[in-house]
Design a protein around this motif. Structure first.
Motif, PDB file in Angstrom:
ATOM      1  N   LEU A  45       0.872  -1.155   0.032  1.00 34.31           N
ATOM      2  CA  LEU A  45      -0.142  -0.153   0.060  1.00 34.31           C
ATOM      3  C   LEU A  45       0.832   1.075   0.081  1.00 34.31           C
ATOM      4  N   ILE A  46       1.986   1.229   0.922  1.00 30.61           N
ATOM      5  CA  ILE A  46       2.856   2.329   0.859  1.00 30.61           C
ATOM      6  C   ILE A  46       3.490   2.807  -0.521  1.00 30.61           C
ATOM      7  N   ARG A  47       4.048   1.523  -1.246  1.00 30.55           N
ATOM      8  CA  ARG A  47       4.594   1.656  -2.450  1.00 30.55           C
ATOM      9  C   ARG A  47       3.663   2.337  -3.458  1.00 30.55           C
ATOM     10  N   GLY A  76       7.543  12.376   2.292  1.00 29.98           N
ATOM     11  CA  GLY A  76       8.678  11.926   2.802  1.00 29.98           C
ATOM     12  C   GLY A  76       8.517  10.323   3.210  1.00 29.98           C
ATOM     13  N   TYR A  77       9.575   9.501   2.753  1.00 31.59           N
ATOM     14  CA  TYR A  77       9.126   8.060   2.863  1.00 31.59           C
ATOM     15  C   TYR A  77      10.568   7.497   3.407  1.00 31.59           C
ATOM     16  N   LEU A  78      10.447   6.881   4.630  1.00 35.12           N
ATOM     17  CA  LEU A  78      11.596   6.147   5.321  1.00 35.12           C
ATOM     18  C   LEU A  78      11.317   4.583   4.826  1.00 35.12           C
ATOM     19  N   PRO A  79      11.744   3.761   4.215  1.00 35.18           N
ATOM     20  CA  PRO A  79      11.495   2.579   3.898  1.00 35.18           C
ATOM     21  C   PRO A  79      11.910   1.790   5.043  1.00 35.18           C
ATOM     22  N   GLU A  80      11.257   0.644   5.096  1.00 33.15           N
ATOM     23  CA  GLU A  80      11.643  -0.530   6.037  1.00 33.15           C
ATOM     24  C   GLU A  80      13.255  -0.804   5.722  1.00 33.15           C
ATOM     25  N   GLU A  81      13.399  -1.019   4.410  1.00 35.43           N
ATOM     26  CA  GLU A  81      15.008  -1.467   3.954  1.00 35.43           C
ATOM     27  C   GLU A  81      15.759   0.074   3.940  1.00 35.43           C
ATOM     28  N   ARG A  82      16.404   0.333   4.862  1.00 33.26           N
ATOM     29  CA  ARG A  82      17.136   1.749   5.017  1.00 33.26           C
ATOM     30  C   ARG A  82      18.390   1.574   4.123  1.00 33.26           C
TER      31      ARG A  82
ATOM     32  N   VAL B 211      18.035   1.784  -2.913  1.00 35.85           N
ATOM     33  CA  VAL B 211      17.231   2.120  -4.124  1.00 35.85           C
ATOM     34  C   VAL B 211      15.818   2.362  -3.824  1.00 35.85           C
ATOM     35  N   GLU B 212      15.378   2.120  -2.769  1.00 35.36           N
ATOM     36  CA  GLU B 212      13.803   2.445  -2.329  1.00 35.36           C
ATOM     37  C   GLU B 212      13.772   3.880  -1.983  1.00 35.36           C
ATOM     38  N   SER B 216      11.707   6.485  -4.340  1.00 34.41           N
ATOM     39  CA  SER B 216      10.421   7.424  -4.033  1.00 34.41           C
ATOM     40  C   SER B 216      10.644   8.888  -4.324  1.00 34.41           C
ATOM     41  N   SER B 217      11.832   9.468  -4.975  1.00 38.76           N
ATOM     42  CA  SER B 217      11.813  10.469  -5.268  1.00 38.76           C
ATOM     43  C   SER B 217      12.077  10.568  -6.954  1.00 38.76           C
ATOM     44  N   VAL B 218      12.601   9.609  -7.554  1.00 36.92           N
ATOM     45  CA  VAL B 218      12.757   9.689  -8.959  1.00 36.92           C
ATOM     46  C   VAL B 218      12.302   8.267  -9.525  1.00 36.92           C
ATOM     47  N   LYS B 219      12.094   8.339 -10.780  1.00 37.18           N
ATOM     48  CA  LYS B 219      11.550   7.131 -11.687  1.00 37.18           C
ATOM     49  C   LYS B 219      12.720   6.259 -11.783  1.00 37.18           C
ATOM     50  N   PRO B 220      12.416   4.898 -11.359  1.00 36.94           N
ATOM     51  CA  PRO B 220      13.871   3.995 -12.004  1.00 36.94           C
ATOM     52  C   PRO B 220      14.239   4.155 -13.122  1.00 36.94           C
ATOM     53  N   PHE B 221      13.523   4.710 -14.173  1.00 42.66           N
ATOM     54  CA  PHE B 221      14.308   4.819 -15.349  1.00 42.66           C
ATOM     55  C   PHE B 221      15.098   6.109 -15.336  1.00 42.66           C
TER      56      PHE B 221
END
Lengths: 303, 444
Positions: A45-47, A76-82, B211-212, B216-221
């Motif tokens: 959902l977050i993604r 602003g997103y702080l992912p679980e995998e940091r 990467v994540e 969340s700021s830019v497109k993967p491409f």
């Protein structure tokens, strides 16, 4: 007003459904708990909210507008995998990430200065990330997440990996950000860790929403009118208004869980008790979010 | 666009500031200079002091063995070999040559005595001298003298001339091949070196778990293209610095030491051809050497440099983009570098084959069917076409090849970006080709 409206979002992967018709609102200016066990679909959902992936069906509205790429810079997103670039200097890294969020170089530099003062980390700015301790890296990562002053901050498992001191520091920062008008989403499977922070929650289990709403209302709905009483004396309840669920006596000290029946008020119970024993403690037994979750999950499976 | 520019800058700057980049950039021209100076320097130092005593008991070589600048011959008149040996022991000469009495038909028993091991060079030169002298004596015996013999010797050097609409131009097969091969080799190494850097960069971002945060700021491409373009910039910078620094170092060395550079491979090949005419440089050989050198330089100046350079840059970048995006996709598909092998294989094969073919089949027959097809197909064209261009390629073929290369890298970039967007968020899963092909059509 809701900052985020999630409307019938469904997401399927090759061999499983991650989200099944999930809908709920997130009010602006609150701390929102997105709760559920591992694999429930929180990260999916977050993604979708952060536009890393797209939903198969359903819509998301951000501040009333359909979600679009320009909203990214308000999040602003702080992912679980940091992670951060290990070989990059702290200052450069913060500058880079802030610029990617749309700040100009000057704005970013000014913000970094503020945060450096707040976290007292001036002497690290020219160090590589790999030379910092884990806790310090986490602080830098948190700074990078909120540097661009987003109106929606999404934290996935925020307290995993923080030592208690840093966890408290981050909690204080989160509360400060909330007071400044930001909305914060906590996503975690450790429900007790965020219970006292959250204003609103949504519970997700097996890709479905189980329950959502303000914490106070949910607790009111699920409270059982049960009170715990501790005191001195010989407690023997004979009134039909009260039911004793549990009682322990130990050398004249008792501890009992008592439920109110037929519209009796807590004051009725207190008055009844005062005439008979000496009351030391009188507390309502409120169900924890965890308890509610378990109850709710059981209900949905037995229904 | 602004974001992709930020990414390009980061990728470029972090690499250019690395110690390894700086060391490589400055060390390579220095090594080149060393390769140039040391052989020339050694040549001036080592050959000065060879002195050989000669005890000629046959009497056939009296006054015939002449001293050379770097090989002195001292005839001695000793009554016996033993006496000569003791005389030699007292000197610090290089060697003692003993020529016993022998029959002209069977020259045997000639010995070279020395305190230390003599160099092969001294041995060969002495043998050569003796052979020449014996041959002359034999010719004399059969009534032919040396003068006559020199007149009879033939020495052919062909000048190749290109006939084209714009007129005649001197050409030189060695120069033409050399120019092509040089371009091909540089492109080959560039693709490999920097392609692998793209792959490492992607793996690093995956293992660092950044990467994540990034996507969340830019497109993967954008992230992928930023990396590819940034690293291309690093490669071009390094290449340019090498050219400039090499030029500075080489001219500096020449000015400082007044040393003529060691012969280039082309000149060596030329010289090798002339070797057949014998060790002693006669007048004719010297002139032929001179004409060769002037021919080479005229051929070099006759190469179409703007075309060559333009094509080099095009194929350099085209090949890099085509393979670079695939390297990026590999990086995204795996968790660490040890898993890359199975995916590297199909990418490296066309590169290696085109590299090997370019200096065998293609160079031998630059207009043949193999050369043609390999210079048209995008996966081999960046290397093979570079070899063909100096020989002259019809404009239509060149345009076809370039057009296909552009289509090729658009295609590989598309594939790569499909794999990349899925791969970068995929951890702890062993990926196979079947899985990869599914990723191409996933909806994100």
């Amino acid at each position: 007003m809701s900052i985020l409206k999630i409307d019938g979002v469904t997401k399927r992967y090759a061999n499983h459904t991650a989200l099944d018709n999930v809908s709920f609102d997130i009010p602006a200016g609150c701390i929102f708990g997105l709760l559920g066990p591992n694999g429930a679909g929180k990260t999916s959902l977050i993604r979708i909210i952060t536009q890393i992936t797209g939903a198969d069906s359903g819509e998301i509205f951000f501040k009333g507008e359909k979600l679009r790429p320009s909203h990214i810079k308000s999040m602003g997103y702080l992912p679980e995998e940091r992670g951060l670039y290990k070989k990059m200097k702290v200052g450069e890294q913060l500058l880079y990430l802030a610029q990617l969020k749309g700040l100009t170089k000057d704005e970013a530099t000014a913000r970094i200065k503020e945060w450096v003062l707040r976290f007292e980390i001036k002497e690290w700015m020219n160090k590589n990330i790999e030379d910092l301790s884990k806790g310090m890296q986490q602080k830098v990562q948190f700074m990078a997440t909120v540097m661009h002053e987003p109106s929606l901050i999404i934290l996935d498992e925020p307290f995993s990996g923080f030592d208690p001191i840093n966890a408290n520091l981050i909690k204080d920062e989160i509360l400060r950000l909330r007071d400044n008008g930001a909305t914060i989403i906590f996503s975690t499977h450790r429900m007790e860790s965020v219970e006292e922070l959250c204003d609103n929650i949504a519970l997700i289990n097996r890709s479905r929403k189980v329950l959502d709403g303000p914490v106070r209302e949910i607790k009111d709905t699920y409270k059982t009118d049960t009170y715990q009483v501790i005191g001195n004396g010989q407690l023997l309840i004979t009134s039909p208004d009260f039911e004793v669920l549990e009682q322990h006596d130990n050398h004249g000290v008792f501890r009992a869980s008592i439920r109110l029946l037929d519209g009796a008020s807590p004051n009725d119970l207190l008055r009844y008790l005062i005439q008979r024993v000496e009351v030391h403690s009188f507390v309502e037994l409120v169900p924890s979010i965890n308890d509610i979750f378990i109850r709710k999950v059981k209900e949905t499976y037995h229904a | 666009m602004h974001k992709i520019w930020l990414i390009i800058q980061r990728e470029y700057l972090t690499r250019v500031r690395k110690k390894s980049f700086i060391i490589m950039t400055f060390l390579t021209p220095l090594l080149l200079a060393a390769f140039m100076v040391i052989p020339a320097w050694l040549a001036t130092v080592s050959n000065s002091d060879d002195v050989v005593m000669v005890l000629d008991e046959s009497g056939l070589f009296a006054d015939k063995l002449e001293s050379k600048e770097d090989l002195k011959i001292i005839p001695i008149a000793a009554s016996s070999l033993e006496q000569a040996k003791t005389a030699y022991q007292e000197t610090d000469y290089t060697a003692l040559l003993h020529i016993p009495k022998f029959d002209l038909d069977t020259p045997e028993g000639i010995r070279l005595y020395s305190k230390k091991n003599t160099s092969l060079q001294v041995k060969f030169r002495l043998e050569n001298m003796l052979e020449k002298e014996i041959e002359s004596q034999r010719f004399m015996a059969s009534g032919i003298d040396r003068e006559m013999l020199n007149k009879m010797k033939a020495n052919v050097t062909m000048t190749t001339v290109n006939l084209s609409e714009s007129g005649e131009r001197d050409s030189n097969v060695w120069v033409t091949s050399g120019a092509g091969i040089t371009g091909a080799v540089i492109i080959y190494f560039f693709i490999f070196l920097y392609g692998v850097q793209i792959m490492r960069g992607v793996i690093e971002e995956k293992t660092n778990r950044i990467v994540e945060v990034m996507i969340s700021s830019v497109k993967p491409f954008q992230l992928m293209m930023g990396k590819i373009v940034g690293i291309a910039g690093v490669g071009l910078t390094q290449f340019l610095l090498w050219v400039v620094l090499s030029a500075i170092v080489v001219s500096g060395v020449q000015a400082a030491f007044g040393i003529k550079p060691a012969p280039t491979p082309i000149e060596q090949m030329q010289a090798g051809r002339d070797l057949a005419t014998g060790e002693e440089s006669t007048q004719t050989e010297e002139t032929s050497q001179a004409t060769t050198i002037s021919e080479v330089s005229s051929a070099i100046s006759n190469l179409n440099f703007p075309l060559l350079l333009g094509c080099f840059l095009f194929y350099f970048l085209g090949g890099y983009l085509l393979y670079g995006s695939l390297f990026g996709a590999i990086g995204a598909a795996v968790d660490n570098e040890t898993d890359t092998q199975q995916f590297m294989f199909p990418i490296t094969i066309p590169l290696i084959i085109s590299f090997i073919m370019s200096y065998t089949v293609v160079i031998q027959n630059p207009d043949g069917p193999v050369a043609f097809w390999m210079s048209i197909i995008p996966f081999t064209s960046p290397i093979v076409m570079m070899v063909r261009i100096p020989f002259g390629v019809p404009a239509s073929e060149l345009l076809l090849s370039m057009g296909l290369l552009i289509l090729g890298f658009i295609f590989t970039t598309w594939i790569a970006s499909r794999i990349y967007r899925i791969g970068i968020l995929m951890y702890g899963k062993k990926i196979n080709y079947k899985e990869l092909s599914k990723w191409l059509f996933y909806r994100v």
